[in-house]
Design an enzyme around this catalytic site. Sequence first.
Site, PDB file in Angstrom:
ATOM      1  N   SER A 240       0.857  -1.180   0.000  1.00 24.98           N
ATOM      2  CA  SER A 240       0.000   0.000   0.000  1.00 24.98           C
ATOM      3  C   SER A 240       0.891   1.228   0.000  1.00 24.98           C
ATOM      4  CB  SER A 240      -0.893   0.022   1.242  1.00 24.98           C
ATOM      5  OG  SER A 240      -1.587   1.256   1.364  1.00 24.98           O
TER       6      SER A 240
ATOM      7  N   TYR B  88      -2.307  -1.519  10.450  1.00 23.32           N
ATOM      8  CA  TYR B  88      -2.352  -1.732   9.000  1.00 23.32           C
ATOM      9  C   TYR B  88      -1.128  -1.132   8.326  1.00 23.32           C
ATOM     10  CZ  TYR B  88      -3.865  -1.061   4.143  1.00 23.32           C
ATOM     11  OH  TYR B  88      -3.934  -1.046   2.773  1.00 23.32           O
TER      12      TYR B  88
END
Length: 258
Positions: A151, A164
């Site tokens: 990401s 995350y």
Amino acid sequence: MTQRLAGKVAIVTGGSSGIGRCIARHFAQHGAAVVVADITTEAIEGGEPVADVIAREGGTALFVKTDVAKADAVTALVDATVTRFGKIDILVNNAVLRAGKALLETEEADWDRVMDVSLKGAYLCARAVLRQMVSQPVVGEARGRLINISSQHGHVSAPEDFAYGVSKAGIAYMTRQIAADYAKDYIVCNGIAPGKILTGKSGRAIEPKWIDYSEQRTPWPRLGTPQDVANAALFLASDEATYLTGHNLFVDGGWMAA
């Protein structure tokens, strides 16, 4: 349409929904036999199981129920794939969980849950698949290709999503480490770092606060779709991606450039 993955066998973790679902379909449309590894056949965004969709579209797919956080389950996934198809050419590490909490709100259970799936799961799958890949002959310039879905938030802060972001930073590092250690064995390992991708998921992902934030950060005049990521994954999975390993490809509409 030229099938760019004809004769290839691919495992896609977290393949029932969202980005993984789109990658699985795209790979199958390009001739790959796809093994969908997930804990459920149900799609978060709705729709029939992706293996059924692929079969209806004329492709080849196998669903294997898999908890990627469990080593025995991952071993069973690899064994089922090799038993059915005889080899593994491609692994897409896509399975993910997120807590959606800043550090002070992140309980130990939140941390463990995210890390077990998003980081430990990627490690277990990469290790198990790599063991198979290094035993296979070199075809073209590779014994196998690993694609880790990271990401942009593994490279810059993930607002109010501590676990995350840390897990995705680990994925980005893992990509470089595997690439460097196993290039001599003709193993290709790259990552894809998506920006804001609208998958059809509800909840925090589409809260106006986070949509506004993502639109302000993204120079491109729209947010991303799963197909944007699937297109990048297809390239990295194909024999066209030569002399390219250890790279994290940003599919982010210019987020990291701004």
